[in-house]
Design an enzyme around this catalytic site. Structure first.
Site, PDB file in Angstrom:
ATOM      1  N   ASN A 149       1.038   2.989  -2.825  1.00  0.00           N
ATOM      2  CA  ASN A 149       1.875   4.043  -4.293  1.00  0.00           C
ATOM      3  C   ASN A 149       1.300   4.912  -4.939  1.00  0.00           C
ATOM      4  OD1 ASN A 149       3.171   1.222  -4.720  1.00  0.00           O
ATOM      5  ND2 ASN A 149       1.967   0.136  -6.024  1.00  0.00           N
ATOM      6  N   GLY A 150       0.009   5.247  -4.786  1.00  0.00           N
ATOM      7  CA  GLY A 150      -0.822   6.603  -4.957  1.00  0.00           C
ATOM      8  C   GLY A 150       0.144   7.503  -4.083  1.00  0.00           C
ATOM      9  N   ARG A 163       0.085   8.018 -11.353  1.00  0.00           N
ATOM     10  CA  ARG A 163      -0.238   6.743 -10.155  1.00  0.00           C
ATOM     11  C   ARG A 163       0.593   5.503 -10.764  1.00  0.00           C
ATOM     12  NH1 ARG A 163      -3.787   7.938  -6.243  1.00  0.00           N
ATOM     13  NH2 ARG A 163      -3.882   4.414  -6.220  1.00  0.00           N
ATOM     14  N   ARG A 219     -11.498   0.918  -8.586  1.00  0.00           N
ATOM     15  CA  ARG A 219     -10.533   2.343  -9.023  1.00  0.00           C
ATOM     16  C   ARG A 219     -11.496   2.811 -10.701  1.00  0.00           C
ATOM     17  NH1 ARG A 219      -5.125   1.671  -6.510  1.00  0.00           N
ATOM     18  NH2 ARG A 219      -5.786   1.475  -4.049  1.00  0.00           N
ATOM     19  N   ASP A 239       0.786  -1.259   0.436  1.00  0.00           N
ATOM     20  CA  ASP A 239       0.192   0.473  -0.173  1.00  0.00           C
ATOM     21  C   ASP A 239       0.922   1.490   0.086  1.00  0.00           C
ATOM     22  OD1 ASP A 239      -2.406   1.030   0.251  1.00  0.00           O
ATOM     23  OD2 ASP A 239      -2.687   2.114   2.749  1.00  0.00           O
ATOM     24  N   ASN A 290     -10.633  -3.774  -5.869  1.00  0.00           N
ATOM     25  CA  ASN A 290     -10.226  -2.881  -6.706  1.00  0.00           C
ATOM     26  C   ASN A 290     -10.590  -1.767  -8.166  1.00  0.00           C
ATOM     27  OD1 ASN A 290      -6.985  -3.153  -5.582  1.00  0.00           O
ATOM     28  ND2 ASN A 290      -7.535  -1.567  -4.485  1.00  0.00           N
TER      29      ASN A 290
HETATM   30  C1  FPP Z   1      -2.083  -0.251  -3.365  1.00  0.00           C
HETATM   31  O1  FPP Z   1      -1.552   1.350  -3.905  1.00  0.00           O
HETATM   32  C2  FPP Z   1      -1.882  -0.528  -3.811  1.00  0.00           C
HETATM   33  C3  FPP Z   1      -2.148  -1.495  -5.206  1.00  0.00           C
HETATM   34  C4  FPP Z   1      -3.899  -1.335  -5.361  1.00  0.00           C
HETATM   35  C5  FPP Z   1      -1.242  -1.974  -6.439  1.00  0.00           C
HETATM   36  C6  FPP Z   1       0.034  -2.833  -5.920  1.00  0.00           C
HETATM   37  C7  FPP Z   1       0.632  -3.214  -7.015  1.00  0.00           C
HETATM   38  C8  FPP Z   1       1.408  -3.140  -6.958  1.00  0.00           C
HETATM   39  C9  FPP Z   1       2.923  -2.781  -5.868  1.00  0.00           C
HETATM   40  C10 FPP Z   1       2.168  -3.562  -8.353  1.00  0.00           C
HETATM   41  C11 FPP Z   1       3.567  -4.636  -8.578  1.00  0.00           C
HETATM   42  C12 FPP Z   1       2.472  -5.903  -8.794  1.00  0.00           C
HETATM   43  C13 FPP Z   1       2.389  -6.927  -9.364  1.00  0.00           C
HETATM   44  C14 FPP Z   1       1.624  -7.962  -9.193  1.00  0.00           C
HETATM   45  C15 FPP Z   1       3.286  -6.484 -10.412  1.00  0.00           C
HETATM   46  P1  FPP Z   1      -2.282   2.628  -3.709  1.00  0.00           P
HETATM   47  O2  FPP Z   1      -2.865   2.807  -5.292  1.00  0.00           O
HETATM   48  O3  FPP Z   1      -4.084   2.330  -2.422  1.00  0.00           O
HETATM   49  O4  FPP Z   1      -1.990   3.079  -2.618  1.00  0.00           O
HETATM   50  P2  FPP Z   1      -2.620   4.747  -2.040  1.00  0.00           P
HETATM   51  O5  FPP Z   1      -2.973   4.754  -0.372  1.00  0.00           O
HETATM   52  O6  FPP Z   1      -1.751   5.959  -1.627  1.00  0.00           O
HETATM   53  O7  FPP Z   1      -3.764   5.949  -3.238  1.00  0.00           O
END
Ligand code: FPP
Length: 249
Positions: free
Chosen positions: A33-34, A44, A82, A31, A79
């Site tokens: 990435n965003g 993103r 989204r 969690d 998800n």
């Molecule tokens: C949550 O961060 C992350 C995800 C929904 C996607 C996770 C996927 C990866 C790390 C890519 C790697 C996976 C593979 C199979 C290659 P968020 O977007 O909810 O972050 P935020 O809470 O900060 O917005």
């Protein structure tokens, strides 16, 4: 980040002794990435790309430590809600990840497994996941469960459906028979659940299996999670006393 005063631990057999115990099964919710993308003023998608690099680094560290099972939450049943662009981007990133890294994963003797619904994914991604499973099926090292279109509640619903469809006698239904119908059948439950990104929740990941897991939360965002962060989590785990509801000896 949990503030612990430990020096960097190199992954050698000798230094492994720093950990008094290691988990057999580690589950990770990737969690943040965003927010990482926002902090770095990039898209993103670039945040997810950075997350996929972290994914590889973390796996490499855990393979060095000979962790038996790693479950990575890459895409939840929730998800799908989204924006379409982001969902498509995550599918594309997964295709690229497999194309770029499958040989390396195989070389690391990793066995790939999938948790969740394969059939809702684009056909070519299903094929790539199946190819990864097939190519690595005889590997004897770390098992990596990729939870992609996985939801813990749905996992339990599916288990109940299988039990009903089989006509299992009511007296045979117990914790073990339910566990054996979950996506993680025949695997031990996670000992340690790691959640970066600063949120203190489980978000429908392996909810049945997490009943007695130890939790490690850190505000480090997933793309910044690295080998040293793995060491912090394992150091913390080795300090935990697990009693499974019993009294202290
Ligand atoms: C949550 O961060 C992350 C995800 C929904 C996607 C996770 C996927 C990866 C790390 C890519 C790697 C996976 C593979 C199979 C290659 P968020 O977007 O909810 O972050 P935020 O809470 O900060 O917005």
């Amino acid at each position: 980040m949990i503030n612990m005063n430990i020096s960097k631990i190199e992954p050698t057999e000798e230094k492994l002794l720093h950990f008094t115990k290691l988990p057999t099964h580690i589950a990770i919710t990737m969690d943040g990435n965003g927010r990482w993308a926002e902090n770095h003023q990039v898209t993103r998608m670039e945040g997810h790309q950075a997350g996929s690099k972290a994914f590889l680094k973390v796996i490499e560290r855990m393979v060095q430590y000979k962790i038996k099972i790693i479950s990575m939450f890459a895409f939840s049943t929730e998800n799908w809600s989204r924006p379409e662009d982001e969902v498509n981007n995550l599918m594309q990133l997964s295709r690229e990840f497999i194309t770029d890294n499958l040989n390396l994963i195989h070389k690391y003797n990793i066995k790939v497994n999938h948790l969740g619904n394969l059939n809702k994914l684009p056909n070519d991604l299903q094929s790539k996941i199946n190819e990864s499973i097939e190519m690595t099926k005889n590997n004897t090292g770390t098992i990596i469960n990729i939870a992609f279109d996985y939801g813990g509640k749905q996992d339990i619903v599916n288990a109940v459906k299988k039990i009903v469809a089989e006509g299992m006698p009511i007296e045979n239904i117990n914790e073990e028979s339910i566990s054996n119908k979950l996506a993680t059948a025949n695997m031990p439950d996670p000992d340690l659940i790691i959640r970066p990104g600063g949120e203190l929740r489980i978000s429908n990941f392996l909810i049945w299996q997490a009943a007695y897991a130890e939790y490690y939360f850190t505000s480090t965002l997933w793309p910044d999670f690295n080998a040293q962060e793995v060491d912090y989590a394992l150091t913390e785990f080795s300090k935990r006393e697990r009693r499974f509801g019993k009294t202290k000896d």
